[in-house]
Write a protein that holds these residues in place. Sequence first.
Motif, PDB file in Angstrom:
ATOM      1  N   ASP A 171      38.618  40.567  34.247  1.00 15.71           N
ATOM      2  CA  ASP A 171      38.886  41.988  33.979  1.00 15.71           C
ATOM      3  C   ASP A 171      40.359  42.312  34.143  1.00 15.71           C
ATOM      4  O   ASP A 171      40.928  43.063  33.357  1.00 15.71           O
ATOM      5  CB  ASP A 171      38.052  42.875  34.910  1.00 15.71           C
ATOM      6  N   GLN A 172      40.991  41.749  35.164  1.00 18.47           N
ATOM      7  CA  GLN A 172      42.416  41.988  35.388  1.00 18.47           C
ATOM      8  C   GLN A 172      43.245  41.422  34.237  1.00 18.47           C
ATOM      9  O   GLN A 172      44.206  42.054  33.789  1.00 18.47           O
ATOM     10  CB  GLN A 172      42.855  41.368  36.714  1.00 18.47           C
ATOM     11  N   SER A 227      36.454  39.560  38.377  1.00 15.64           N
ATOM     12  CA  SER A 227      37.597  40.420  38.677  1.00 15.64           C
ATOM     13  C   SER A 227      38.862  39.884  38.020  1.00 15.64           C
ATOM     14  O   SER A 227      39.661  40.660  37.477  1.00 15.64           O
ATOM     15  CB  SER A 227      37.786  40.512  40.189  1.00 15.64           C
ATOM     16  N   ARG A 228      39.059  38.570  38.046  1.00 12.16           N
ATOM     17  CA  ARG A 228      40.245  37.972  37.409  1.00 12.16           C
ATOM     18  C   ARG A 228      40.203  38.158  35.903  1.00 12.16           C
ATOM     19  O   ARG A 228      41.230  38.434  35.275  1.00 12.16           O
ATOM     20  CB  ARG A 228      40.350  36.489  37.762  1.00 12.16           C
ATOM     21  N   VAL A 230      32.073  36.995  41.585  1.00 14.02           N
ATOM     22  CA  VAL A 230      32.716  38.307  41.632  1.00 14.02           C
ATOM     23  C   VAL A 230      34.225  38.160  41.470  1.00 14.02           C
ATOM     24  O   VAL A 230      34.855  38.924  40.734  1.00 14.02           O
ATOM     25  CB  VAL A 230      32.357  39.031  42.950  1.00 14.02           C
ATOM     26  N   ALA A 231      34.802  37.163  42.141  1.00 14.32           N
ATOM     27  CA  ALA A 231      36.248  36.945  42.029  1.00 14.32           C
ATOM     28  C   ALA A 231      36.625  36.556  40.603  1.00 14.32           C
ATOM     29  O   ALA A 231      37.653  37.012  40.079  1.00 14.32           O
ATOM     30  CB  ALA A 231      36.694  35.869  43.011  1.00 14.32           C
TER      31      ALA A 231
END
Length: 96
Positions: free
Chosen positions: A77-78, A74-75, A70-71
Amino acid sequence: MSKPIHPTMTSAYYAQCVISFGVALGSVAIGVAYLPVDAWVRAFLAIAVLYTVTSAFVLAKCVRDRQELVAMASRVDQARLDKLLSEHDPYKVDSL
């Protein structure tokens, strides 16, 4: 002062967790070894404890892997959003 292994986990905390696990497992092993029951009952309980411990390790690994996934997503996508925002020029006029 202990050097942090992780931003929220110090070496002392890690050592405390490892020692606590060792004491707990050792206590159960001694308890099973000195139970006043037949050898097959002690063997069954010992196998049950080992199965529980290995299952706990596998579950902890699965939870950790899920959190890392998940992290990571998220990175990524960021990073995509940052790239899109850095390339976007709100004052640019598209030519027809």
